[in-house]
Structure formats: structure tokens, C-alpha cells
Design an enzyme around this catalytic site. Structure first.
Site, PDB file in Angstrom:
ATOM      1  N   ARG A 110     -65.973 -42.866  48.188  1.00  0.00           N
ATOM      2  CA  ARG A 110     -67.072 -41.898  48.038  1.00  0.00           C
ATOM      3  C   ARG A 110     -68.310 -42.356  48.796  1.00  0.00           C
ATOM      4  NH1 ARG A 110     -67.141 -40.029  41.731  1.00  0.00           N
ATOM      5  NH2 ARG A 110     -67.641 -42.236  41.466  1.00  0.00           N
ATOM      6  N   ARG A 131     -72.729 -45.716  46.751  1.00  0.00           N
ATOM      7  CA  ARG A 131     -73.442 -45.932  45.491  1.00  0.00           C
ATOM      8  C   ARG A 131     -73.076 -47.285  44.896  1.00  0.00           C
ATOM      9  NH1 ARG A 131     -72.578 -40.478  42.011  1.00  0.00           N
ATOM     10  NH2 ARG A 131     -70.444 -41.297  42.031  1.00  0.00           N
ATOM     11  N   LYS A 180     -63.451 -34.008  37.318  1.00  0.00           N
ATOM     12  CA  LYS A 180     -63.925 -33.299  36.122  1.00  0.00           C
ATOM     13  C   LYS A 180     -65.180 -32.486  36.403  1.00  0.00           C
ATOM     14  CE  LYS A 180     -65.560 -35.998  32.921  1.00  0.00           C
ATOM     15  NZ  LYS A 180     -67.023 -35.710  32.966  1.00  0.00           N
ATOM     16  N   ARG A 198     -64.841 -49.302  34.753  1.00  0.00           N
ATOM     17  CA  ARG A 198     -65.130 -47.995  34.146  1.00  0.00           C
ATOM     18  C   ARG A 198     -63.846 -47.286  33.731  1.00  0.00           C
ATOM     19  NH1 ARG A 198     -68.386 -47.111  38.668  1.00  0.00           N
ATOM     20  NH2 ARG A 198     -67.175 -45.251  39.231  1.00  0.00           N
ATOM     21  N   ARG A 215     -66.811 -39.821  23.053  1.00  0.00           N
ATOM     22  CA  ARG A 215     -66.227 -40.940  23.792  1.00  0.00           C
ATOM     23  C   ARG A 215     -65.690 -42.036  22.877  1.00  0.00           C
ATOM     24  NH1 ARG A 215     -70.243 -41.859  28.994  1.00  0.00           N
ATOM     25  NH2 ARG A 215     -70.172 -39.719  29.762  1.00  0.00           N
TER      26      ARG A 215
END
Length: 598
Positions: free
Chosen positions: A201, A230, A90, A241, A166
Site C-alpha cells: 500500500r 504509512r 472492509k 495487527r 472487537r
């Protein structure tokens, strides 16, 4: 607007539109010349010209020898919402959209960080919740978002709202403030791909650049050696998530179903953006058309809004045939209001039942044209809101000697095709005609109006209807005067096999409007009363009485209301001035037994 040379004779060009700012692009050597004086009577124009000034375009074309046709088309900025799960790409697509279309990118995360760092009043409130490890309340986030949307650059350039709203509450807050996008883009990526993207990632702490160990590896060993993972990029947290994202999106889909565009995000960023670019370009082309619809409006929508808070009551002389134009429009308006309110409330499986004489196929005064007019009013109203409406008529059912369709629907599709659908090209653009079945559901369709779907002897429409509603998903399906009760086949099979399931499915459609004339059993005259329901009102029972002040006139008085649709006994008791309990008590033991077996 047509301006003749004599009308313009004493008018100078507007001071805020200096001639030097105009640039012409004529398709031929024709010229446009202005005299040096304020008089325009030396104006010469033989071809179409388009002038640009700011966000506006002025189109000037010859109308006739005496004058000009002048139009001003104001370009309306795009308003876009985009959503996608973590690692859906996104962020990359937002960058490409902003670069191509010049929209103002608005992210709630960026807004929160800015407001907190700037020490604004709303930022300080948000900081209190963040420091306490609590979620920032909807009202604070919504206030930040609406404040940003109200700024000059967002109004002039358009906006791209990233990852917001959201929750259903946030979406409804925006709706209440009449903040609505032109399109809602959702990037759809399979769960396992999303998890892999998250877990793989890596972050370069020196440059802030994001890499992926497989899909986008670092340029050299030096960069690779300093990459870190991360804290949120673990499989456990990624799945958590993702689950939260799915819950949020599912909650708000009903609000934006009509403008939702789901895209396959599991492709290269270039291919995904090419599709987004095509969608947004199409929206830009359609916006002037939708603005025209908004300005031009529809006479039924206008009348509906005027009468919404001023219902006129039950019209009289409903057995006088043919109905007057006033009575027909009364019902078109009444149905339209109820349907619009139901759709706004998020209802998706609706039915309209109206059996005034001209819309009752059991009476010899039934008029198919009245039904078609009602359907046209509904379709044009939703098309005026920019929705793509499909009007559906069931096709032939059965095979061989049993092939055919109910007599009530014979020729209906041809009538729809030849009807007048207005001067602004709604038919073929916002309205299309189809049949009933899953294959009739196209991705671009927003809403479906089904014209009198019904079972025929030996054939059942419910299978095709259920396949269609399954394909439609959360998009509204409106049945106008359906007949979904089982009819016997020659062998009686249709009455029994799967009957419970068919009736259970038919019961999923809830009334948004019902108007039923009540007669003495076995007769169609005189009218005894009316049962009416218009969403969100309850079912209301009215009794027809002669007006004591004018014996030649009649009127309707309301006797009672019901939260659920009343059965025949409830109606009969109310017309007698009794409740069911009173009537059963008076009936003694027989009333007791009838209540047991009800």
C-alpha cells in the site's frame, strides 16, 4: 383485520395519512374510489392494492362482498455488523453497502475522533487514555457506540457497525443491552494476501488516496513520485495487527454464530459486494417473517419464560400411562428452558436425557410421538428466534444383511415430515430434516437437533456423528436421548478397537437437561425417586414419599444436590440418608478397599 363498510361509515381517513400521499399500482383497471363525504360506503375494491407511506406499506385486498382485509407491514431497518482483517477490503465494502442500502455507517475510529474533537465529556475521557498511550476502556467505547446507535437516523435508516465489537466483553455488553444485528459478515482473506496488500500500500499525502504498487498503481509518474508508505504498513506490524484481529474475532464468534456469514474476500470488490447485496436483500425479505414469529411467538416459549422463575417441582403419577397432556407439556417446557439457557451461555455440544415411561424405549409404553413432539417444540422455539434448525435422524447403517437402523428410529423421519409444523411456514424455511453425517451440514444451518442417535449391534454411529460435529464447528449440536455406549459385534471387535476414543468423544457432550426416574433394581414400579438436572443448576436428587396429609397422594422432596453427575452409590447412599464417607466408614475395611478401586 376486516373492516366492513358499515363499520367505516362514520370514520374519516386518519389526518396523518392524507390521501394525496398514496400512490397506487394496480395490476388491472380496477379502481378504488372514495366518496367526497366521510362515509366510506361508496368504497369499491376488486383487486389488491399496495400503498406506501414513510416506512410503512398498507396492503388492502378484498375479503368478501361485505368488507375489506387491511394489513399494515412496517419495514424494519437493517442492522449489520461487518468485520475483516486490515487490508481485507472492509472499508470499500462499507462504502458500497451504505450507498446501496442507505445504512448509517458507524466506525469506532470515526466516533473516537469526533468525540475528542468535539470536546464532549466522553471524548475528554477517551483523550486521557489516548494521550497516555493506553487503550480506551471497553466501557467508554461501548458508551460511544450505543449512544450513536440510539440516535434517530440510525433507528430509522438502520446501521452498519464497522469493526465492532472487537472483544467478547464488548459483544456481551451489546447483548445485555439487547443490541443485536440481523447479520454478522466476516471477510475472509488468506494471510499471505493480506500481508502483501499491507506492504504494497502507498498513500498520496496530497489527496489522501490509497494505491497499491501492484494491484492499483498510480495514474502517472507525478503521483508515483510523491507516494509514501504509512508507518503501520510494514510486514512486522501487519502480522501483529493480523494476529490481534484473529484473536478478537475468535473470541466473539460464539456470540454471533447463528447469524455469521463468512465471505471469500480474495475476489474483486464487485463480486464480493454482489454476494453481500444478495445476503442483505435476503435478510430484508426475511425480517417481516421473523417479526411475525416474534409477535406470534410460540406457546412453549411463552410458558417457559413464565415458569423460568417459578418451577413447579416434580409432577406426580408419572407411572400413569398414557401421560396427560399437562405432564407432557411440563417436560417440553422444562427441556426447552434448559436448552435455551445453555445455548445462550455459549454451549455447543449438548445432550438431553429424559426417561419418563413414554420416552423410555426399554418400556412397553414407549411412544415415539412424544419424542417427536419434544423435538418439534425445540425446533420451533429456535426457529422463532430466526435460527435455521436442522432436525437429523440417522439413516441405515451397515451393509448387506447387516443393513438397517435401530427399531426405536424406524419410521421416525416420515413422522417428522408429516407432522404439523405450524401455520407460518417454518418447515422448509427455518426448519429442515436431514440425516447424521458431515455432508448434512450446510452453510446456512445454525443449529442441529439429533433425534436419539445410537449405536446398533455391529455398527457404530459415532464416526458419522463426529464427522458431523467437526463440520458444524462452533454451531450447537443437541442430542436428544442419545445412546452412545458401545454394543458388542458378533466378533467382539466393536467392544475393543478404538473404544477409548469413542467414549472420549461421547463424553464431549454435556447435559443441559436430565430427568431420570429411579426404581428398585430390576423393577419399573414403584418409583423410588428422581434425579434431575436443568442447566445451570446442579444435579438434584428427589425422593418420592406419600403425602401425610393425603395418603392417596404423593410428593417429591429433595434430598441432596451434586456438582457432577452422581453414580449409583452416591444415589443409594443419599436415599439412605448417608454421605459416601459415612457409608464407607460404616462398611469398614470393605468400604476402604472399594474406595481404592473406584
Amino acid at each position: 383485520m376486516a373492516l366492513t363498510t358499515t363499520q367505516c361509515h362514520h370514520r374519516a381517513p386518519p389526518s396523518h395519512l392524507p390521501l394525496s400521499t398514496f400512490s397506487t399500482n394496480p395490476s388491472s383497471k380496477s379502481s378504488l374510489s372514495f366518496s367526497s363525504s366521510c362515509s366510506y360506503n361508496k368504497l369499491s375494491l376488486s383487486k389488491n392494492y399496495t400503498y406506501g407511506y414513510g416506512n410503512a406499506q398498507f396492503k388492502i385486498s378484498p375479503k368478501n362482498k361485505q368488507g375489506l382485509k387491511v394489513m399494515c407491514v412496517q419495514s424494519v431497518p437493517l442492522k449489520v455488523m461487518i468485520s475483516g482483517a486490515p487490508a481485507s477490503g472492509k472499508g470499500t465494502q462499507c462504502e458500497l453497502i451504505v450507498k446501496k442500502f442507505g445504512l448509517v455507517h458507524i466506525s469506532t475510529g470515526d466516533l473516537l475522533r469526533f468525540e475528542v474533537s468535539a470536546g464532549t465529556e466522553i471524548g475528554l475521557k477517551a483523550k486521557e487514555y489516548m494521550n497516555a498511550g493506553r487503550l480506551v476502556p471497553d466501557e467508554i467505547v461501548t458508551a460511544m457506540v450505543t449512544g450513536r446507535l440510539s440516535q434517530k437516523d440510525a433507528k430509522e435508516k438502520g446501521w452498519l457497525l464497522d469493526g465492532y465489537p472487537r472483544s467478547l466483553a464488548q459483544a456481551q455488553s451489546l447483548e445485555n443491552m439487547q443490541i443485536r444485528p440481523d447479520i454478522y459478515i466476516a471477510l475472509d482473506v488468506p494471510d499471505d494476501i493480506l500481508i502483501d496488500r499491507c506492504v504494497g500500500r502507498r498513500l498520496d499525502p496530497l489527496t489522501g488516496k490509497i494505491y497499491h504498487i501492484t494491484n492499483f498503481p498510480p495514474e502517472n509518474e507525478e503521483v508515483k513520485s510523491r507516494l509514501i508508505t504509512r508507518p503501520d504498513d510494514t510486514e512486522e506490524k501487519a502480522r501483529a495487527r493480523l494476529q490481534i484481529y484473529k484473536q478478537n474475532v475468535d473470541a466473539i464468534l460464539s456470540t454471533y454464530f447463528s447469524i455469521l456469514k463468512k465471505l471469500d474476500g480474495n475476489r474483486s470488490k464487485e463480486i464480493v459486494f454482489k454476494e453481500i447485496e444478495s445476503l442483505l436483500t435476503q435478510v430484508q425479505k426475511e425480517k417481516p417473517k421473523q417479526e411475525k414469529l416474534a409477535v406470534q411467538g410460540d406457546r412453549y416459549s411463552e410458558k417457559a419464560s413464565l415458569s423460568k422463575n417459578n418451577w413447579r417441582g416434580i409432577p406426580t403419577r408419572l407411572n400413569n400411562i398414557p401421560h396427560s397432556r399437562e405432564i407432557r407439556e411440563y417436560f417440553y417446557d422444562d427441556v426447552l428452558q434448559a436448552t435455551q439457557r445453555s445455548i445462550t451461555a455459549g454451549k455447543t455440544r449438548l445432550k438431553v436425557e429424559i426417561n419418563i415411561p413414554e420416552l423410555n424405549p426399554e418400556m412397553d409404553v414407549y411412544r415415539i410421538g412424544t419424542l417427536m413432539e419434544l423435538v418439534r417444540v425445540l425446533a420451533l422455539s429456535f426457529a422463532d428466534d430466526g435460527k435455521r434448525v436442522k432436525v437429523c435422524v440417522q439413516g441405515s447403517m451397515g451393509e448387506g444383511a447387516l443393513a438397517g437402523m435401530p427399531l426405536q428410529l424406524a419410521g421416525t423421519r416420515k413422522i417428522l415430515e408429516f407432522m404439523d409444523w405450524g401455520d407460518y411456514g417454518a418447515m422448509g424455511t427455518f426448519i429442515s430434516i436431514g440425516a447424521i453425517g458431515a455432508k448434512e451440514v450446510a452453510e446456512e444451518d445454525d443449529l442441529f437437533i439429533l433425534v436419539a442417535p445410537q449405536n446398533a449391534v455391529g455398527n457404530c454411529i459415532i464416526g458419522d456423528l463426529q464427522a458431523m460435529t467437526d463440520a458444524a464447528g462452533k454451531r450447537p449440536v443437541i442430542l436428544v436421548n442419545p445412546k452412545l455406549k458401545d454394543l458388542p459385534a458378533s466378533s467382539g471387535i466393536m467392544q475393543t478397537m478404538g473404544r477409548d476414543k469413542r467414549l472420549e468423544y461421547a463424553a464431549l457432550f454435556e447435559n443441559c437437561y436430565l430427568f431420570r426416574l429411579l426404581y428398585e433394581a430390576g423393577t419399573q414400579y414403584p418409583i423410588v425417586g428422581v434425579l434431575r438436572m436443568s442447566y445451570p443448576s446442579p444435579y438434584e436428587l428427589f425422593k418420592r414419599v406419600n403425602d401425610p396429609d393425603s395418603p392417596q397422594k404423593e410428593k417429591y422432596i429433595m434430598l441432596s444436590s451434586f456438582p457432577q453427575r452422581p453414580d449409583g452409590d452416591d444415589i443409594n447412599y443419599a436415599l439412605q440418608g448417608k454421605t459416601r464417607e459415612q457409608a464407607e466408614k460404616e462398611a469398614g475395611v470393605w468400604g476402604y478397599f472399594s474406595s481404592m478401586f473406584r
